[in-house]
Design a protein around this motif. Sequence first.
Motif, PDB file in Angstrom:
ATOM      1  N   VAL A   1       9.176   4.410   4.331  1.00  0.00           N
ATOM      2  CA  VAL A   1       8.878   3.001   4.015  1.00  0.00           C
ATOM      3  C   VAL A   1       8.141   3.015   2.680  1.00  0.00           C
ATOM      4  CG1 VAL A   1       7.847   0.852   4.817  1.00  0.00           C
ATOM      5  CG2 VAL A   1       8.653   2.553   6.490  1.00  0.00           C
TER       6      VAL A   1
ATOM      7  N   ALA B   1       9.991   3.730  -1.227  1.00  0.00           N
ATOM      8  CA  ALA B   1      10.863   4.847  -1.640  1.00  0.00           C
ATOM      9  C   ALA B   1      10.529   5.403  -3.011  1.00  0.00           C
ATOM     10  CB  ALA B   1      12.324   4.398  -1.601  1.00  0.00           C
TER      11      ALA B   1
ATOM     12  N   ARG C   1      14.340   0.423  -6.988  1.00  0.00           N
ATOM     13  CA  ARG C   1      13.440   1.578  -6.872  1.00  0.00           C
ATOM     14  C   ARG C   1      13.947   2.646  -5.889  1.00  0.00           C
ATOM     15  NH1 ARG C   1       8.311   0.736  -9.336  1.00  0.00           N
ATOM     16  NH2 ARG C   1       7.278   2.032  -7.806  1.00  0.00           N
TER      17      ARG C   1
ATOM     18  N   THR D   1       3.603   2.234   1.286  1.00  0.00           N
ATOM     19  CA  THR D   1       3.612   0.884   0.701  1.00  0.00           C
ATOM     20  C   THR D   1       2.238   0.596   0.092  1.00  0.00           C
ATOM     21  OG1 THR D   1       2.714  -0.077   2.683  1.00  0.00           O
ATOM     22  CG2 THR D   1       5.121   0.099   2.576  1.00  0.00           C
TER      23      THR D   1
ATOM     24  N   MET E   1       0.194  -3.391   3.731  1.00  0.00           N
ATOM     25  CA  MET E   1       1.282  -3.235   4.702  1.00  0.00           C
ATOM     26  C   MET E   1       1.205  -1.952   5.515  1.00  0.00           C
ATOM     27  SD  MET E   1       2.912  -5.971   4.650  1.00  0.00           S
ATOM     28  CE  MET E   1       4.461  -5.615   5.478  1.00  0.00           C
TER      29      MET E   1
ATOM     30  N   GLY F   1      -2.371  10.312   4.286  1.00  0.00           N
ATOM     31  CA  GLY F   1      -1.830  10.937   3.078  1.00  0.00           C
ATOM     32  C   GLY F   1      -2.847  11.232   1.993  1.00  0.00           C
TER      33      GLY F   1
ATOM     34  N   GLN G   1      -3.744  14.134   0.567  1.00  0.00           N
ATOM     35  CA  GLN G   1      -3.252  15.509   0.628  1.00  0.00           C
ATOM     36  C   GLN G   1      -4.258  16.568   0.178  1.00  0.00           C
ATOM     37  OE1 GLN G   1      -2.026  13.039  -1.278  1.00  0.00           O
ATOM     38  NE2 GLN G   1      -2.444  13.665  -3.370  1.00  0.00           N
TER      39      GLN G   1
ATOM     40  N   LEU H   1       9.170 -10.126   1.306  1.00  0.00           N
ATOM     41  CA  LEU H   1       8.897  -8.887   2.049  1.00  0.00           C
ATOM     42  C   LEU H   1       7.749  -8.112   1.415  1.00  0.00           C
ATOM     43  CD1 LEU H   1      12.478  -7.549   2.930  1.00  0.00           C
ATOM     44  CD2 LEU H   1      10.858  -8.737   4.437  1.00  0.00           C
TER      45      LEU H   1
ATOM     46  N   PHE I   1       2.062  -1.116  -8.426  1.00  0.00           N
ATOM     47  CA  PHE I   1       0.809  -0.404  -8.710  1.00  0.00           C
ATOM     48  C   PHE I   1      -0.445  -1.255  -8.869  1.00  0.00           C
ATOM     49  CE2 PHE I   1      -2.373   1.995 -11.033  1.00  0.00           C
ATOM     50  CZ  PHE I   1      -2.319   3.243 -10.438  1.00  0.00           C
TER      51      PHE I   1
ATOM     52  N   ARG J   1      -3.596  -2.964  -6.460  1.00  0.00           N
ATOM     53  CA  ARG J   1      -4.863  -2.327  -6.059  1.00  0.00           C
ATOM     54  C   ARG J   1      -6.078  -3.223  -6.298  1.00  0.00           C
ATOM     55  NH1 ARG J   1      -1.458   1.857  -6.912  1.00  0.00           N
ATOM     56  NH2 ARG J   1      -2.003   3.954  -6.225  1.00  0.00           N
TER      57      ARG J   1
ATOM     58  N   ASP K   1      -9.072   3.094  -3.141  1.00  0.00           N
ATOM     59  CA  ASP K   1      -8.162   3.977  -3.876  1.00  0.00           C
ATOM     60  C   ASP K   1      -8.663   5.420  -3.812  1.00  0.00           C
ATOM     61  OD1 ASP K   1      -5.808   4.148  -5.217  1.00  0.00           O
ATOM     62  OD2 ASP K   1      -6.574   3.529  -7.172  1.00  0.00           O
TER      63      ASP K   1
HETATM   64  N1  LIG Z   1      -2.415  10.293  -1.876  1.00  0.00           N
HETATM   65  C1  LIG Z   1      -2.414  10.048  -3.183  1.00  0.00           C
HETATM   66  O1  LIG Z   1      -2.808  10.873  -4.000  1.00  0.00           O
HETATM   67  C2  LIG Z   1      -1.882   8.719  -3.633  1.00  0.00           C
HETATM   68  C3  LIG Z   1      -1.525   8.521  -4.981  1.00  0.00           C
HETATM   69  C4  LIG Z   1      -0.992   7.282  -5.333  1.00  0.00           C
HETATM   70  C5  LIG Z   1      -0.857   6.286  -4.388  1.00  0.00           C
HETATM   71  N2  LIG Z   1      -1.237   6.501  -3.097  1.00  0.00           N
HETATM   72  C6  LIG Z   1      -1.089   5.469  -2.061  1.00  0.00           C
HETATM   73  O2  LIG Z   1       0.317   5.265  -1.869  1.00  0.00           O
HETATM   74  C7  LIG Z   1       0.566   3.899  -1.588  1.00  0.00           C
HETATM   75  C8  LIG Z   1       1.558   3.372  -2.625  1.00  0.00           C
HETATM   76  O3  LIG Z   1       0.957   3.417  -3.897  1.00  0.00           O
HETATM   77  P1  LIG Z   1       1.854   3.411  -5.222  1.00  0.00           P
HETATM   78  O4  LIG Z   1       0.939   3.695  -6.340  1.00  0.00           O
HETATM   79  O5  LIG Z   1       3.037   4.286  -4.998  1.00  0.00           O
HETATM   80  O6  LIG Z   1       2.308   1.861  -5.243  1.00  0.00           O
HETATM   81  P2  LIG Z   1       3.542   1.236  -6.025  1.00  0.00           P
HETATM   82  O7  LIG Z   1       3.379  -0.232  -5.941  1.00  0.00           O
HETATM   83  O8  LIG Z   1       3.688   1.876  -7.348  1.00  0.00           O
HETATM   84  O9  LIG Z   1       4.808   1.685  -5.167  1.00  0.00           O
HETATM   85  C9  LIG Z   1       4.989   1.219  -3.854  1.00  0.00           C
HETATM   86  C10 LIG Z   1       6.457   1.358  -3.496  1.00  0.00           C
HETATM   87  O10 LIG Z   1       6.645   0.756  -2.216  1.00  0.00           O
HETATM   88  C11 LIG Z   1       7.565  -0.322  -2.318  1.00  0.00           C
HETATM   89  N3  LIG Z   1       7.155  -1.343  -1.361  1.00  0.00           N
HETATM   90  C12 LIG Z   1       6.211  -2.296  -1.520  1.00  0.00           C
HETATM   91  N4  LIG Z   1       6.076  -3.014  -0.374  1.00  0.00           N
HETATM   92  C13 LIG Z   1       6.978  -2.503   0.511  1.00  0.00           C
HETATM   93  C14 LIG Z   1       7.319  -2.808   1.851  1.00  0.00           C
HETATM   94  N5  LIG Z   1       6.718  -3.793   2.533  1.00  0.00           N
HETATM   95  N6  LIG Z   1       8.297  -2.093   2.441  1.00  0.00           N
HETATM   96  C15 LIG Z   1       8.927  -1.089   1.777  1.00  0.00           C
HETATM   97  N7  LIG Z   1       8.643  -0.759   0.498  1.00  0.00           N
HETATM   98  C16 LIG Z   1       7.664  -1.435  -0.107  1.00  0.00           C
HETATM   99  C17 LIG Z   1       7.529  -0.731  -3.766  1.00  0.00           C
HETATM  100  O11 LIG Z   1       8.700  -1.427  -4.163  1.00  0.00           O
HETATM  101  C18 LIG Z   1       7.358   0.591  -4.460  1.00  0.00           C
HETATM  102  O12 LIG Z   1       8.593   1.272  -4.596  1.00  0.00           O
HETATM  103  C19 LIG Z   1      -0.781   3.195  -1.650  1.00  0.00           C
HETATM  104  O13 LIG Z   1      -1.303   3.067  -0.358  1.00  0.00           O
HETATM  105  C20 LIG Z   1      -1.663   4.133  -2.468  1.00  0.00           C
HETATM  106  O14 LIG Z   1      -3.021   4.037  -2.125  1.00  0.00           O
HETATM  107  C21 LIG Z   1      -1.739   7.704  -2.718  1.00  0.00           C
END
Ligand SMILES: NC(=O)c1ccc[n+]([C@@H]2O[C@H](COP(=O)([O-])OP(=O)(O)OC[C@H]3O[C@@H](n4cnc5c(N)ncnc54)[C@H](O)[C@@H]3O)[C@@H](O)[C@H]2O)c1
Length: 463
Positions: free
Chosen positions: A37, A39, A68, A103, A107, A152, A154, A210, A228, A231, A243
């Motif tokens: 969920v 991608a 995406r 996500t 969400m 997550g 990591q 959505l 992104f 946040r 974050d």
């Molecule tokens: N563990 C880490 O080091 C780390 C690093 C970056 C981000 N994150 C976490 O990962 C999550 C995503 O962050 P990001 O920076 O990738 O955000 P982002 O907005 O760049 O990407 C999110 C992705 O999810 C999709 N999306 C959004 N809502 C959705 C839904 N309801 N159903 C399905 N797809 C959906 C978006 O289109 C996009 O492709 C956040 O919770 C963030 O805190 C963790």
Amino acid sequence: MTLSRRHFLATAAVATLGFPALVRARNLNSQLQIAAVGADAKGFDDIKEIGSHPKAKYVAFCDIDANRFAHAEAKYPGLPRFADFREMYAKLGDGFDAVSVSTPDHMHALATITAMRLKKHAYCQKPLTHTVWEARQLRLEAARTGVRTQMGNQIHSAAEYRTGVKLIQSGRIGKILAVHTWHPNMGNGFTKRTTVPASAPVPAGVNWDLWLGVAPARDYAPAVYHPFTWRDWVDFGSGTMGDFGCHLLDPVFTALKLGEALSVKADSVGANEQTWCAKQTIEWVFPGTEYTVGKTISVTWYDGGRLPDATLALLPPGKKLAGSGSIFIGELGVMMLPHVGMPQLFPEEKFGKNLNPGELARRARDNNPTTDKVAVSLADRVEGSSHYHAWVDAALDGHETTDNFAYAGPLTEAVQLGNVASRFSGVKLIWDAANMKFPTKPEAEALLTKTYRKGWEFKPSGA
Ligand SMILES: NC(=O)c1ccc[n+]([C@@H]2O[C@H](COP(=O)([O-])OP(=O)(O)OC[C@H]3O[C@@H](n4cnc5c(N)ncnc54)[C@H](O)[C@@H]3O)[C@@H](O)[C@H]2O)c1
């Protein structure tokens, strides 16, 4: 949300957190079939890392933005794609065993708990949830269903944090008196906004309804939400605290075996209804543990440019605090744990020189004898391993992960309690964790949860 007070109270008290009978994948020799969920961005990172386990098999991808899927499609061509995770779960039925949820924060809880209620194992990005109430529900749901879970963050499984945990728990700097943790980002630093921008047409391929999901409806605007920059917004993200809190406070929680806070107090600048505050200091008080001095232990967070008093770290002249990280103040000395770097011990006159890992490795390789006393040697190092693979292994063989929701739930509760406190700057919030109440400031309890858009509500665990 349509959360009745009775349900809130009924599920607030944490049940005994023993796991019920282990839930196993259907066939131990088979692969774990996973649906993603989110991608792209961190979602694609998760797909790559989890998917590199020889027994992990992605079976479908969901993203609200049709633009995406390219990375996921290039890696695993031909898999079914969905825009709505609810539809994906329904269509796949028994054709998936697990989900990875990446996500935006608002969400996480719904996408994850819906899968857990279908008895699917869950890997969910940090912060585990957007609110304190949601973190409690995911913890309870994991205990109720027995599915294998992992948050997550990591770096929990990386050598740097593991070594830091070992040094603290082995008593190298004695028992801990206090911890100070900092990150430079501002809570609204990606947009610098405090008000909602003018609306604009939704780009082709983006399903804005959505994307909003559980959040109250608002118009699309470019560059400030998707991707992104969500946040910064109270309705979607969790500011700097959310974050980075689940990263930086994780070794603090693990090393000191912290649980639920007794109180939390913020000194914040720029709190408003729309975006997270620009800068803040947050102090939690936790019950003391076997690794701390006294009956309570104080943990203090600084962001937006604020820093702890550097003299506390007993650094040698010219050395600065790391860009982000923690200092653990012990009875016998101080440990600085950078995010992400090997732990360092101070004062160096007592512990020896803090050499970087490259220098340590070079000396070992060259068999270079030295008279230097080394603060953290190669023998102190605990190797890292894949956080992602640990979850796949747990789902397949039934053992527990170290970052499961029984652990990540309380960590995320503390992080999101910090965000509640930042909206009540200067007020010490006494926290009754069992009943999920602030007895001396009941009006702050409204911020333990949020308003769910009609049709996107979910019932508390066990209701
Ligand atoms: N563990 C880490 O080091 C780390 C690093 C970056 C981000 N994150 C976490 O990962 C999550 C995503 O962050 P990001 O920076 O990738 O955000 P982002 O907005 O760049 O990407 C999110 C992705 O999810 C999709 N999306 C959004 N809502 C959705 C839904 N309801 N159903 C399905 N797809 C959906 C978006 O289109 C996009 O492709 C956040 O919770 C963030 O805190 C963790």
